[in-house]
Design an enzyme around this catalytic site. Structure first.
Site, PDB file in Angstrom:
ATOM      1  N   LYS A 129      10.932  29.246  19.394  1.00 21.70           N
ATOM      2  CA  LYS A 129      11.136  28.372  18.281  1.00 21.70           C
ATOM      3  C   LYS A 129      11.394  28.946  17.106  1.00 21.70           C
ATOM      4  O   LYS A 129      12.843  29.226  16.823  1.00 21.70           O
ATOM      5  CB  LYS A 129       9.849  27.241  18.253  1.00 21.70           C
ATOM      6  N   HIS A 145       4.762  24.804  17.604  1.00 21.89           N
ATOM      7  CA  HIS A 145       5.626  24.299  16.285  1.00 21.89           C
ATOM      8  C   HIS A 145       5.229  24.587  15.149  1.00 21.89           C
ATOM      9  O   HIS A 145       5.740  24.023  14.022  1.00 21.89           O
ATOM     10  CB  HIS A 145       5.581  22.714  16.749  1.00 21.89           C
ATOM     11  N   SER A 160       4.175  17.896  18.943  1.00 22.84           N
ATOM     12  CA  SER A 160       5.471  17.802  18.929  1.00 22.84           C
ATOM     13  C   SER A 160       6.307  16.528  18.747  1.00 22.84           C
ATOM     14  O   SER A 160       7.358  16.295  18.295  1.00 22.84           O
ATOM     15  CB  SER A 160       6.145  18.674  20.031  1.00 22.84           C
TER      16      SER A 160
HETATM   17  C1  LIG Z   1       7.467  24.480  23.245  1.00 17.84           C
HETATM   18  C2  LIG Z   1       6.278  24.734  23.609  1.00 17.84           C
HETATM   19  C3  LIG Z   1       5.615  25.415  24.663  1.00 17.84           C
HETATM   20  C4  LIG Z   1       6.559  25.930  25.609  1.00 17.84           C
HETATM   21  O1  LIG Z   1       7.106  26.966  24.842  1.00 17.84           O
HETATM   22  P1  LIG Z   1       8.243  28.233  25.805  1.00 17.84           P
HETATM   23  O2  LIG Z   1       7.925  29.396  25.213  1.00 17.84           O
HETATM   24  O3  LIG Z   1       9.724  27.511  25.611  1.00 17.84           O
HETATM   25  O4  LIG Z   1       7.769  27.923  27.200  1.00 17.84           O
HETATM   26  C5  LIG Z   1       4.228  25.327  24.548  1.00 17.84           C
HETATM   27  N1  LIG Z   1       3.568  24.889  23.896  1.00 17.84           N
HETATM   28  C6  LIG Z   1       3.970  24.012  22.814  1.00 17.84           C
HETATM   29  C7  LIG Z   1       2.963  23.316  21.942  1.00 17.84           C
HETATM   30  C8  LIG Z   1       5.211  24.046  22.717  1.00 17.84           C
HETATM   31  O5  LIG Z   1       5.660  23.123  21.687  1.00 17.84           O
END
Ligand SMILES: *Cc1c(COP(=O)(O)O)cnc(C)c1O
Length: 394
Positions: free
Chosen positions: A244, A213, A185
């Site tokens: 996301k 992502h 990310s």
């Molecule tokens: C955003 C993200 C998470 C967390 O996701 P949530 O559902 O908001 O808890 C976990 N792992 C990765 C790689 C992320 O980018």
């Protein structure tokens, strides 16, 4: 409450403020979209959300959530194994399993919960977990939470030589597991999954992929980094988020063999001791997956826009990090410069986040742009041009 403790917290906050690293919330008056109504700033282009497909406020997803509120009410009022499982949870889990081509899937209240619940539940003494150095904090915490005797190792970011050495050394272990983000990310780069899978075959290791992502962003049908590399059927366990590209708002999942998901139902602490996904969120998740499957052209459009934006920044003489995801970071140097530039961008009507130390190494502070299918080219052009003029002047 201890006065000494409050004093210490206050001092640390003051230091953060003085160093310009204090995180202040910004309040948004309406829904998330390609542009938002930001309190005190008015209408600004949003380039720092994970709303990659424009699903965060998609009318069909909102309608599905409304309908589920009417059918199931607001709350499960329980954890899953007591009475927190409604038929919409099964529907979502079957859809997630089918989407990933796995036997089963299990939802959690977030991907954070999924990652912290997965590793302690399925590992035992002697098992070796090999984790990429830039993996997400939730994977790191999840791996740290495993029982004493589980061997936790970190391999250099994307470094197959380092990984192979560690796999070799772990040959006698009861099991080996390679754990990686699909899209990283902060960098926007992707894990070399094809070659990770080859190593996994060679050394009899499992591959655990958190594609938070990548889902909805990469691959012809948006199935993510594994589809991008043509290795969907070689990933043992997927984890990901519904919050996301998928527009459910919150929620996470583990998709994989039934023996894994059933073990999680028995053993995984965030599953056993924390509330189930609200039914309206589960229904929004189902609708998000439907829409994604029905509209691969949305994924293709996103990929084109992200590639166009990278090229445009380069044409302007800026240096976006190379990559194929929708995360487009531009390195700007010191942390204070990133903060200053992000504030100046907002004055120009572009909301983009600056990341500095300690999230990334000092000297590699960056603005992280996140492109969405909802953006139009004019918005991306204006953002690039604004950054170019600001960087020229500072
Ligand atoms: C955003 C993200 C998470 C967390 O996701 P949530 O559902 O908001 O808890 C976990 N792992 C990765 C790689 C992320 O980018």
């Amino acid at each position: 409450m201890s006065k000494a403790l409050l004093k210490r917290l206050g001092a640390a906050l003051e230091t953060a403020e003085a160093e310009g690293t204090y995180k202040h919330f910004r309040y948004i008056k309406g829904a998330i979209g390609s542009h938002i109504d930001l309190e005190g700033k008015g209408d600004v282009t949003l380039l720092s959300s994970n709303d990659y497909l424009g699903f965060a406020n998609h009318p069909e997803i909102v309608a599905a959530a409304h309908q589920a509120l009417d059918t199931y009410g607001a709350s499960t009022a329980s954890v899953r194994f007591i009475c927190g499982t409604q038929s919409v949870h099964r529907e979502l889990e079957e859809a997630l399993a089918s989407f990933h081509g796995t036997e089963a899937a299990l939802t959690y209240s977030s991907c954070w919960a999924a990652n912290t619940g997965l590793f302690p539940a399925i590992t035992g003494p002697g098992d070796v977990i090999l984790s990429d150095a830039l993996n997400h904090a939730s994977l790191i915490d999840g791996i740290r939470a495993t029982a004493k005797g589980v061997v936790r190792q970190v391999y250099a970011h994307g470094d197959l030589v380092d990984l192979e050495e560690k796999l070799k050394a772990a040959r006698e272990a009861p099991s080996r597991m390679i754990v990686t983000d699909g899209v990283f990310s902060m960098e926007g780069d992707i894990a070399p999954l094809d070659r990770l899978c080859d190593l996994a075959d060679q050394y009899d290791a499992l591959v655990v992929l958190d594609d938070s992502h990548g889902l909805g962003v990469l691959g012809k049908t948006g199935r993510g980094t594994a589809e991008h590399f043509g290795v969907l059927d070689r990933i043992d366990i997927f984890t990901g988020t519904l919050g996301k590209a998928l527009g459910a708002g919150t929620g996470g999942f583990v998709a994989g063999p039934r023996a894994v998901t059933e073990t999680l139902i028995q053993q995984s602490r965030p599953h056993l001791f924390s509330n189930a996904l609200p039914p309206c969120v589960a229904a929004a998740g189902v609708k998000s997956l439907d829409l994604l499957l029905a509209h691969p052209e949305r994924v293709a459009g996103l990929q084109e826009k992200a590639a166009w934006f990278r090229g445009y920044l380069k044409d302007l003489g800026l240096q976006p990090l190379a990559g194929e995801s929708a995360v487009v970071p531009v390195i700007v140097g010191e942390t204070v410069r990133a903060i200053h530039l992000a504030n100046a961008m907002l004055e120009q009507g572009v909301f983009v986040t600056g990341f500095g130390f300690p999230v990334v190494p000092e000297g590699e502070a960056r603005l992280r742009f996140q492109v969405s299918a909802a953006h139009d080219i004019a918005q991306l052009e204006q953002a690039g041009a604004a950054l170019k003029s600001l960087m020229g002047n500072s």
